[in-house]
Structures are given as structure tokens and as C-alpha cells.
Design a protein around this motif. Sequence first.
Motif, PDB file in Angstrom:
ATOM      1  N   THR A 118      13.467  12.834 -11.021  1.00  0.00           N
ATOM      2  CA  THR A 118      13.078  13.929 -10.133  1.00  0.00           C
ATOM      3  C   THR A 118      13.036  13.419  -8.700  1.00  0.00           C
ATOM      4  O   THR A 118      12.158  12.625  -8.343  1.00  0.00           O
ATOM      5  CB  THR A 118      11.703  14.499 -10.534  1.00  0.00           C
ATOM      6  N   ARG A 119      13.967  13.888  -7.872  1.00  0.00           N
ATOM      7  CA  ARG A 119      14.141  13.309  -6.557  1.00  0.00           C
ATOM      8  C   ARG A 119      12.936  13.530  -5.646  1.00  0.00           C
ATOM      9  O   ARG A 119      12.477  12.609  -4.979  1.00  0.00           O
ATOM     10  CB  ARG A 119      15.403  13.883  -5.894  1.00  0.00           C
ATOM     11  N   TRP A 120      12.381  14.753  -5.631  1.00  0.00           N
ATOM     12  CA  TRP A 120      11.278  15.029  -4.715  1.00  0.00           C
ATOM     13  C   TRP A 120      10.028  14.236  -5.093  1.00  0.00           C
ATOM     14  O   TRP A 120       9.297  13.756  -4.223  1.00  0.00           O
ATOM     15  CB  TRP A 120      10.959  16.525  -4.706  1.00  0.00           C
ATOM     16  N   PHE A 121       9.794  14.073  -6.396  1.00  0.00           N
ATOM     17  CA  PHE A 121       8.632  13.303  -6.835  1.00  0.00           C
ATOM     18  C   PHE A 121       8.817  11.820  -6.508  1.00  0.00           C
ATOM     19  O   PHE A 121       7.867  11.138  -6.093  1.00  0.00           O
ATOM     20  CB  PHE A 121       8.437  13.488  -8.338  1.00  0.00           C
ATOM     21  N   LYS A 122      10.027  11.348  -6.667  1.00  0.00           N
ATOM     22  CA  LYS A 122      10.321   9.949  -6.370  1.00  0.00           C
ATOM     23  C   LYS A 122      10.121   9.653  -4.888  1.00  0.00           C
ATOM     24  O   LYS A 122       9.495   8.653  -4.514  1.00  0.00           O
ATOM     25  CB  LYS A 122      11.761   9.624  -6.793  1.00  0.00           C
ATOM     26  N   ARG A 123      10.625  10.525  -4.024  1.00  0.00           N
ATOM     27  CA  ARG A 123      10.489  10.312  -2.581  1.00  0.00           C
ATOM     28  C   ARG A 123       9.038  10.448  -2.132  1.00  0.00           C
ATOM     29  O   ARG A 123       8.569   9.677  -1.281  1.00  0.00           O
ATOM     30  CB  ARG A 123      11.377  11.298  -1.829  1.00  0.00           C
ATOM     31  N   SER A 124       8.327  11.423  -2.689  1.00  0.00           N
ATOM     32  CA  SER A 124       6.918  11.616  -2.311  1.00  0.00           C
ATOM     33  C   SER A 124       6.080  10.412  -2.715  1.00  0.00           C
ATOM     34  O   SER A 124       5.248   9.927  -1.941  1.00  0.00           O
ATOM     35  CB  SER A 124       6.371  12.881  -2.965  1.00  0.00           C
ATOM     36  N   THR A 125       6.309   9.912  -3.923  1.00  0.00           N
ATOM     37  CA  THR A 125       5.556   8.747  -4.401  1.00  0.00           C
ATOM     38  C   THR A 125       5.870   7.521  -3.556  1.00  0.00           C
ATOM     39  O   THR A 125       4.972   6.752  -3.182  1.00  0.00           O
ATOM     40  CB  THR A 125       5.896   8.462  -5.869  1.00  0.00           C
ATOM     41  N   GLN A 126       7.130   7.325  -3.231  1.00  0.00           N
ATOM     42  CA  GLN A 126       7.524   6.180  -2.419  1.00  0.00           C
ATOM     43  C   GLN A 126       6.899   6.256  -1.029  1.00  0.00           C
ATOM     44  O   GLN A 126       6.430   5.246  -0.495  1.00  0.00           O
ATOM     45  CB  GLN A 126       9.047   6.126  -2.310  1.00  0.00           C
ATOM     46  N   THR A 127       6.856   7.448  -0.448  1.00  0.00           N
ATOM     47  CA  THR A 127       6.249   7.613   0.871  1.00  0.00           C
ATOM     48  C   THR A 127       4.758   7.294   0.841  1.00  0.00           C
ATOM     49  O   THR A 127       4.231   6.598   1.718  1.00  0.00           O
ATOM     50  CB  THR A 127       6.460   9.051   1.379  1.00  0.00           C
ATOM     51  N   LEU A 128       4.060   7.779  -0.166  1.00  0.00           N
ATOM     52  CA  LEU A 128       2.627   7.508  -0.296  1.00  0.00           C
ATOM     53  C   LEU A 128       2.355   6.029  -0.516  1.00  0.00           C
ATOM     54  O   LEU A 128       1.313   5.517  -0.098  1.00  0.00           O
ATOM     55  CB  LEU A 128       2.041   8.323  -1.452  1.00  0.00           C
ATOM     56  N   LEU A 129       3.283   5.342  -1.164  1.00  0.00           N
ATOM     57  CA  LEU A 129       3.074   3.928  -1.444  1.00  0.00           C
ATOM     58  C   LEU A 129       3.255   3.050  -0.211  1.00  0.00           C
ATOM     59  O   LEU A 129       2.516   2.072  -0.040  1.00  0.00           O
ATOM     60  CB  LEU A 129       4.042   3.472  -2.546  1.00  0.00           C
ATOM     61  N   TYR A 130       4.242   3.360   0.648  1.00  0.00           N
ATOM     62  CA  TYR A 130       4.475   2.449   1.770  1.00  0.00           C
ATOM     63  C   TYR A 130       3.733   2.847   3.045  1.00  0.00           C
ATOM     64  O   TYR A 130       3.713   2.077   4.007  1.00  0.00           O
ATOM     65  CB  TYR A 130       5.971   2.263   2.034  1.00  0.00           C
ATOM     66  N   LEU A 131       3.084   4.020   3.079  1.00  0.00           N
ATOM     67  CA  LEU A 131       2.324   4.393   4.275  1.00  0.00           C
ATOM     68  C   LEU A 131       1.177   3.431   4.590  1.00  0.00           C
ATOM     69  O   LEU A 131       0.928   3.149   5.771  1.00  0.00           O
ATOM     70  CB  LEU A 131       1.791   5.824   4.127  1.00  0.00           C
ATOM     71  N   PRO A 132       0.431   2.900   3.593  1.00  0.00           N
ATOM     72  CA  PRO A 132      -0.638   1.951   3.938  1.00  0.00           C
ATOM     73  C   PRO A 132      -0.171   0.711   4.684  1.00  0.00           C
ATOM     74  O   PRO A 132      -0.968   0.071   5.373  1.00  0.00           O
ATOM     75  CB  PRO A 132      -1.219   1.579   2.560  1.00  0.00           C
ATOM     76  N   HIS A 133       1.124   0.371   4.546  1.00  0.00           N
ATOM     77  CA  HIS A 133       1.635  -0.805   5.251  1.00  0.00           C
ATOM     78  C   HIS A 133       1.511  -0.663   6.765  1.00  0.00           C
ATOM     79  O   HIS A 133       1.371  -1.659   7.481  1.00  0.00           O
ATOM     80  CB  HIS A 133       3.104  -1.031   4.861  1.00  0.00           C
ATOM     81  N   PHE A 134       1.536   0.574   7.257  1.00  0.00           N
ATOM     82  CA  PHE A 134       1.509   0.812   8.696  1.00  0.00           C
ATOM     83  C   PHE A 134       0.093   1.034   9.230  1.00  0.00           C
ATOM     84  O   PHE A 134      -0.081   1.294  10.418  1.00  0.00           O
ATOM     85  CB  PHE A 134       2.391   2.017   9.034  1.00  0.00           C
TER      86      PHE A 134
END
Length: 316
Positions: A118-134
Motif C-alpha cells: 500500500t503506497r500511501w501507508f508506506k510513505r506515511s509510515t516512512q515520513t513519520l519515522l524519519y521526522l524525529p531525525h530533524f
Amino acid sequence: MRSAEAGNPYLGNIVPKGALFYLRRDWQLYALVFLPMLFVLIFKFGPMFGLIIAFKDYRIARGFLGSSWVGFKVFQDVFSHRLFIPALRNTLLLNLLDLVMGFPMPIILALLLNEINTRWFKRSTQTLLYLPHFLSWVIIGALAYQLFSVNTGMVNNLIDMLGGKRFPFLTADIPWLVSYVIIGMWQNMGWGTIIYLASISGINPELYEAAMIDGAGRFRMCINITVPCIRSTIVILLIMNLGRIMGGSFERIYALANVAATEYTTTIPVLVYRWGIQSMNFSRATALGLFQSVIGLIMVLGSNFISKRLGEEGLI
């Protein structure tokens, strides 16, 4: 007998060009590279001149050249200081825990995300995961104390409401150490996941098609195709992490430190800050920083050499 080059009408007429020819032809490219190179020379290589402070009894009023040479006396003072061994122990402990616990997490997450269709779920999860890095460690530290404080933390308030006993997540030495590692994993794992997903995207899809024809399941394809194909990326990132084994995050420790848990908060970067900024002992701070950098360089070169001997790609 005429050589092959002389008989070739394309190779025989080649005339070697000088540096001036390429400079005139590609001057736009050299102009673009000029400012980054100037930045590196001024702010990266220029400060290396200051390493002579480690071999001098440095005084600000006397300057770099006016201060007297003391040889390796500063290093002897650093190695014999009562805080050096605890700082070295804590630095190795914290970074080894980060390496053992935190290094595999981006790999596991990347493998799991790669299996999501599921593309939208994959992108949303990836975004939530790498946001803390910033996020700044100041912000993360403030959030950690809002969540895990003994008296006012949301987690402890929830535990208290459920009839449990409040737990000192950040105010006792061992719980602080565990919290330090877990918070670091949460902050860093998303960024590493991006790197591994990029490496996974370069795998030839025909390998998966051939495995499906042979009857391999998704787990078997993940273990026998995906992981071996990103092995070079894993090795390179491992070498880079080993190079930071003597460093660690100064901001992370300072953001999570407190007076109640001090057993593991004195590390080499923290000691460099205390000696150099707080105590104004620039010679001792420079010597300790130089020791840290040399050990890191040795770790990088050693791990790079071992990886090449084992048949893997290295950094150099």
C-alpha cells in the motif's frame, strides 16, 4: 612494426591536452566547485593548525606561536586525570550499546517497509519515522522529561492512575542508560531506513521473479535476495558507525542529563566541553579531542581493511 595506436585513425591523432585547456573548457564547473572547496579549506583544514595547542602550554594572551612547547606533557596530564578512565568507559559503553541495539533497527524497518504494497501507508509510515531525525536534541530532551518525569511525567501519571508505582526513567543510573539508548534509537532509525530503502530499490527485480518461479516465499526472498544485495551498504554504514565509537552525541547527553543520574553522563565529548569551554583549559581539551579523533580514524581504517579482506567493499 606499427603499434595498434599508430594504426588506429582515432587514437593516433590524439594530442595530450594541458590543464589550461580543461580549465578554459569547463570553467563553469570549476567556478561551482570553488566556493565549496574554499569552505572546506577554511573551516575544515584551517582549524587543524590549532592542533598544536595540544603540545603547548597554551595561553590566549600569548597566542598559538607565543605559547611554550611542552611536548606530550598535556597528554600525560589527560591520561592520568581521575575523570579520563570513567569518561572513556562511558563513551565506549554508550556507543557500543547504540551500535548493538540501534544499528540493526533501520535494516529491520527497511525490510518491513519494503514488503508493504500500500503506497500511501508506506510513505506515511516512512515520513513519520524519519521526522524525529530533524528535531533538535533540546526539543527531544524536553519531550522526554515531559513524558518520563517521576512526579509530572505523562507516563508516570498513567502508571499511577492504573495503580502502579512511579518509575525513575531518567533519575536513576540504569533506567537512564536504558532510556538514553531507546530514545536514540527512536531518533535515528528513520534516517537510516531511507538509506537502506534507496539501496533496496536498486535491486534487480528479475531476482525476485526468478525466486517466485522457484516457489520462494516473501520471507525467503527477503533473507536470500534483499539482505545479500544491500550487504555493501550495511558494511559501509557499519564502518562509519565504528568511526564514531569514541565520539557520541554531546547534545544528546546534555539534553537528557540531570543531577540525579550522573554515572554514565561523563563522556569524552562532555569532558572536552568542560575542560575547553567551562574551565578554559584549551590545551587539555585539544589533547583529549585529538586522542578521540585518532582512535576514531584507527577504527575506520581497521574496519575498512577487515571488510576488504573479507571481500566486501570499503570506504577507501
